[in-house]
Motif scaffolding. Sequence first.
Motif, PDB file in Angstrom:
ATOM      1  N   LEU A 171      -7.360  37.119  14.256  1.00  0.00           N
ATOM      2  CA  LEU A 171      -7.945  35.780  14.224  1.00  0.00           C
ATOM      3  C   LEU A 171      -7.459  34.920  15.389  1.00  0.00           C
ATOM      4  O   LEU A 171      -8.165  34.008  15.833  1.00  0.00           O
ATOM      5  N   ALA A 172      -6.274  35.231  15.904  1.00  0.00           N
ATOM      6  CA  ALA A 172      -5.741  34.467  17.041  1.00  0.00           C
ATOM      7  C   ALA A 172      -6.444  34.796  18.352  1.00  0.00           C
ATOM      8  O   ALA A 172      -6.396  34.015  19.295  1.00  0.00           O
ATOM      9  N   VAL A 173      -7.123  35.952  18.387  1.00  0.00           N
ATOM     10  CA  VAL A 173      -7.709  36.383  19.661  1.00  0.00           C
ATOM     11  C   VAL A 173      -9.221  36.566  19.606  1.00  0.00           C
ATOM     12  O   VAL A 173      -9.860  36.744  20.642  1.00  0.00           O
ATOM     13  N   ILE A 174      -9.815  36.498  18.425  1.00  0.00           N
ATOM     14  CA  ILE A 174     -11.237  36.821  18.305  1.00  0.00           C
ATOM     15  C   ILE A 174     -12.097  35.670  18.816  1.00  0.00           C
ATOM     16  O   ILE A 174     -11.732  34.491  18.710  1.00  0.00           O
ATOM     17  N   ALA A 175     -13.239  36.030  19.379  1.00  0.00           N
ATOM     18  CA  ALA A 175     -14.178  35.037  19.897  1.00  0.00           C
ATOM     19  C   ALA A 175     -15.080  34.526  18.772  1.00  0.00           C
ATOM     20  O   ALA A 175     -15.204  35.170  17.721  1.00  0.00           O
ATOM     21  N   PRO A 176     -15.729  33.366  18.969  1.00  0.00           N
ATOM     22  CA  PRO A 176     -16.706  32.911  17.972  1.00  0.00           C
ATOM     23  C   PRO A 176     -17.772  33.981  17.732  1.00  0.00           C
ATOM     24  O   PRO A 176     -18.239  34.627  18.661  1.00  0.00           O
ATOM     25  N   ARG A 177     -18.122  34.178  16.470  1.00  0.00           N
ATOM     26  CA  ARG A 177     -19.061  35.202  16.001  1.00  0.00           C
ATOM     27  C   ARG A 177     -18.519  36.610  16.244  1.00  0.00           C
ATOM     28  O   ARG A 177     -19.281  37.584  16.234  1.00  0.00           O
ATOM     29  N   GLY A 178     -17.230  36.714  16.420  1.00  0.00           N
ATOM     30  CA  GLY A 178     -16.622  38.028  16.594  1.00  0.00           C
ATOM     31  C   GLY A 178     -16.539  38.781  15.280  1.00  0.00           C
ATOM     32  O   GLY A 178     -16.661  38.208  14.194  1.00  0.00           O
ATOM     33  N   THR A 179     -16.342  40.086  15.406  1.00  0.00           N
ATOM     34  CA  THR A 179     -16.326  40.972  14.237  1.00  0.00           C
ATOM     35  C   THR A 179     -15.028  41.750  14.174  1.00  0.00           C
ATOM     36  O   THR A 179     -14.563  42.278  15.191  1.00  0.00           O
ATOM     37  N   VAL A 180     -14.453  41.821  12.983  1.00  0.00           N
ATOM     38  CA  VAL A 180     -13.334  42.722  12.714  1.00  0.00           C
ATOM     39  C   VAL A 180     -13.889  43.870  11.892  1.00  0.00           C
ATOM     40  O   VAL A 180     -14.318  43.679  10.741  1.00  0.00           O
ATOM     41  N   ALA A 181     -13.918  45.059  12.479  1.00  0.00           N
ATOM     42  CA  ALA A 181     -14.441  46.252  11.816  1.00  0.00           C
ATOM     43  C   ALA A 181     -13.258  47.080  11.334  1.00  0.00           C
ATOM     44  O   ALA A 181     -12.557  47.705  12.125  1.00  0.00           O
ATOM     45  N   SER A 182     -13.040  47.091  10.030  1.00  0.00           N
ATOM     46  CA  SER A 182     -11.853  47.709   9.437  1.00  0.00           C
ATOM     47  C   SER A 182     -12.210  49.054   8.810  1.00  0.00           C
ATOM     48  O   SER A 182     -13.054  49.122   7.926  1.00  0.00           O
ATOM     49  N   TYR A 183     -11.552  50.122   9.287  1.00  0.00           N
ATOM     50  CA  TYR A 183     -11.915  51.466   8.816  1.00  0.00           C
ATOM     51  C   TYR A 183     -10.788  52.170   8.069  1.00  0.00           C
ATOM     52  O   TYR A 183     -10.950  53.338   7.696  1.00  0.00           O
ATOM     53  N   ALA A 184      -9.653  51.507   7.839  1.00  0.00           N
ATOM     54  CA  ALA A 184      -8.534  52.162   7.153  1.00  0.00           C
ATOM     55  C   ALA A 184      -7.711  51.119   6.415  1.00  0.00           C
ATOM     56  O   ALA A 184      -7.830  49.914   6.672  1.00  0.00           O
ATOM     57  N   ASP A 185      -6.860  51.597   5.508  1.00  0.00           N
ATOM     58  CA  ASP A 185      -5.989  50.685   4.770  1.00  0.00           C
ATOM     59  C   ASP A 185      -4.528  50.890   5.148  1.00  0.00           C
ATOM     60  O   ASP A 185      -3.620  50.658   4.346  1.00  0.00           O
ATOM     61  N   ASN A 186      -4.274  51.318   6.378  1.00  0.00           N
ATOM     62  CA  ASN A 186      -2.894  51.446   6.844  1.00  0.00           C
ATOM     63  C   ASN A 186      -2.214  50.078   6.756  1.00  0.00           C
ATOM     64  O   ASN A 186      -2.813  49.054   7.068  1.00  0.00           O
ATOM     65  N   GLY A 187      -0.958  50.065   6.322  1.00  0.00           N
ATOM     66  CA  GLY A 187      -0.208  48.819   6.305  1.00  0.00           C
ATOM     67  C   GLY A 187      -0.433  47.954   5.087  1.00  0.00           C
ATOM     68  O   GLY A 187       0.079  46.837   5.025  1.00  0.00           O
ATOM     69  N   GLY A 188      -1.187  48.433   4.112  1.00  0.00           N
ATOM     70  CA  GLY A 188      -1.379  47.654   2.893  1.00  0.00           C
ATOM     71  C   GLY A 188      -2.778  47.781   2.355  1.00  0.00           C
ATOM     72  O   GLY A 188      -3.739  47.918   3.112  1.00  0.00           O
ATOM     73  N   ASP A 189      -2.916  47.730   1.023  1.00  0.00           N
ATOM     74  CA  ASP A 189      -4.229  47.934   0.418  1.00  0.00           C
ATOM     75  C   ASP A 189      -4.904  46.637  -0.013  1.00  0.00           C
ATOM     76  O   ASP A 189      -5.965  46.653  -0.643  1.00  0.00           O
ATOM     77  N   THR A 190      -4.307  45.497   0.327  1.00  0.00           N
ATOM     78  CA  THR A 190      -4.967  44.210   0.104  1.00  0.00           C
ATOM     79  C   THR A 190      -4.760  43.343   1.339  1.00  0.00           C
ATOM     80  O   THR A 190      -3.800  43.526   2.099  1.00  0.00           O
ATOM     81  N   VAL A 191      -5.675  42.391   1.524  1.00  0.00           N
ATOM     82  CA  VAL A 191      -5.560  41.471   2.654  1.00  0.00           C
ATOM     83  C   VAL A 191      -5.966  40.078   2.195  1.00  0.00           C
ATOM     84  O   VAL A 191      -6.899  39.916   1.405  1.00  0.00           O
ATOM     85  N   GLU A 192      -5.238  39.071   2.664  1.00  0.00           N
ATOM     86  CA  GLU A 192      -5.556  37.681   2.352  1.00  0.00           C
ATOM     87  C   GLU A 192      -6.272  37.075   3.545  1.00  0.00           C
ATOM     88  O   GLU A 192      -5.718  37.007   4.643  1.00  0.00           O
ATOM     89  N   VAL A 193      -7.515  36.655   3.346  1.00  0.00           N
ATOM     90  CA  VAL A 193      -8.338  36.134   4.437  1.00  0.00           C
ATOM     91  C   VAL A 193      -8.300  34.602   4.407  1.00  0.00           C
ATOM     92  O   VAL A 193      -8.721  33.988   3.416  1.00  0.00           O
ATOM     93  N   PRO A 194      -7.813  33.966   5.479  1.00  0.00           N
ATOM     94  CA  PRO A 194      -7.839  32.500   5.529  1.00  0.00           C
ATOM     95  C   PRO A 194      -9.281  32.016   5.732  1.00  0.00           C
ATOM     96  O   PRO A 194      -9.927  32.383   6.715  1.00  0.00           O
ATOM     97  N   ILE A 195      -9.761  31.211   4.818  1.00  0.00           N
ATOM     98  CA  ILE A 195     -11.176  30.867   4.814  1.00  0.00           C
ATOM     99  C   ILE A 195     -11.563  29.972   5.984  1.00  0.00           C
ATOM    100  O   ILE A 195     -12.509  30.268   6.722  1.00  0.00           O
ATOM    101  N   ARG A 196     -10.843  28.875   6.174  1.00  0.00           N
ATOM    102  CA  ARG A 196     -11.276  27.899   7.176  1.00  0.00           C
ATOM    103  C   ARG A 196     -11.266  28.473   8.596  1.00  0.00           C
ATOM    104  O   ARG A 196     -12.268  28.336   9.312  1.00  0.00           O
ATOM    105  N   PRO A 197     -10.172  29.134   9.030  1.00  0.00           N
ATOM    106  CA  PRO A 197     -10.204  29.705  10.383  1.00  0.00           C
ATOM    107  C   PRO A 197     -11.312  30.734  10.566  1.00  0.00           C
ATOM    108  O   PRO A 197     -11.943  30.796  11.627  1.00  0.00           O
ATOM    109  N   SER A 198     -11.584  31.510   9.534  1.00  0.00           N
ATOM    110  CA  SER A 198     -12.656  32.495   9.613  1.00  0.00           C
ATOM    111  C   SER A 198     -14.011  31.798   9.703  1.00  0.00           C
ATOM    112  O   SER A 198     -14.905  32.218  10.450  1.00  0.00           O
ATOM    113  N   MET A 199     -14.167  30.720   8.935  1.00  0.00           N
ATOM    114  CA  MET A 199     -15.423  29.984   8.902  1.00  0.00           C
ATOM    115  C   MET A 199     -15.697  29.306  10.245  1.00  0.00           C
ATOM    116  O   MET A 199     -16.823  29.331  10.760  1.00  0.00           O
ATOM    117  N   VAL A 200     -14.675  28.681  10.819  1.00  0.00           N
ATOM    118  CA  VAL A 200     -14.825  27.995  12.101  1.00  0.00           C
ATOM    119  C   VAL A 200     -15.318  28.952  13.177  1.00  0.00           C
ATOM    120  O   VAL A 200     -16.142  28.599  14.020  1.00  0.00           O
TER     121      VAL A 200
END
Length: 347
Positions: free
Chosen positions: A246-275
């Motif tokens: 999120l610190a480096v992604i461009a507007p309308r950027g995509t995070v394509a996640s294909y594995a669960d290495n490092g943990g099987d849950t993730v907390e998504v911050p809503i406002r930064p993602s929305m902006v």
Amino acid sequence: MSTESHTQSAVVYTETGDASVLHFVEREIAEPGPGEVRVRVVVSGVNPTDWKSRTGGAPGEKPPFDEVVPNQDGAGVVDAVGDGVEGLTVGDRVWTYLSAHQRPTGTAQQYTVLPVDRVIPLPDGVSFDVGASLGVPAVTAHRALTVAEDGPSRLAPGALEGRVVLVSGGAGAVGHAAIQLARWAGATVITTVSGPEKEALARSAGAEHVVNYRDDDAADQIRAIAPDGVHLVVEVSIAANLALDLAVIAPRGTVASYADNGGDTVEVPIRPSMVLNARYQFILLYTVGAAALAAGAEDVSEAARQGVLEVGEEHGLPLHRFPLAETAAAHEAVENDTVGKVLIDVA
């Protein structure tokens, strides 16, 4: 071995568990039915999904079939074709993918029978080692590179021109293929790794920029390379890396996640993602759908034909070889996160 003997060497399991449930046996050679192809397997590729399927979802869980031959990926030669098969003939060199998906028999055997749509012609000059390394890694990487809102939906030279792609874990098999495919399609490629050895592999694969994700200023390093942000992240560990993404992604950027290495849950911050109008795309080949699989297989084959998806340490993906009788050791190597590609010499 001639099919006249009607038996073949194979590796099977009849219960889920650790690698000790794998047994080297002689079993019948199956005949291809309508719409099926029999392949004489030369090289079988091992992926994390293979040992995870073998382990099962819970202790004591029964396999989906009474007897299972593992391994989704492979390469070899068409040995027989069933009724109604078009486009493949006996003697054709091929690569296979999703060979054991919803089926009892994968590529850890001398002969495997597959639906024709899971058997792809191997271009002239492309080795069986490359063919056995394409399925899960390269088709997954293709999917990750083609899910962004602003496209492209297919890969070819120029398709990602002007885009910046961040490949997380560039020394892994999917990361390796993602670097190669993204460069082939014209993207600027940044990859994150954990140290100098993996940096060397990522650069050998074609990554132009490599950042150690353990550095405190990793985001600043990436932003210096891509001031306007990264358009697409091919992510192996979203649970650990989302803050960096999120610190480096461009507007309308995509995070394509294909594995669960490092943990099987993730907390998504809503406002930064929305902006950012950020898009999160989760990827599993088993459920991406027939159209995406077919497109991926076609583009991956063309990339291989053009010499893009080479394997071996000099290309950033060291090979680790095992004979068929030592498939259990091959599975353990993948399970223990061996860096590189694990292959089984079947023929």
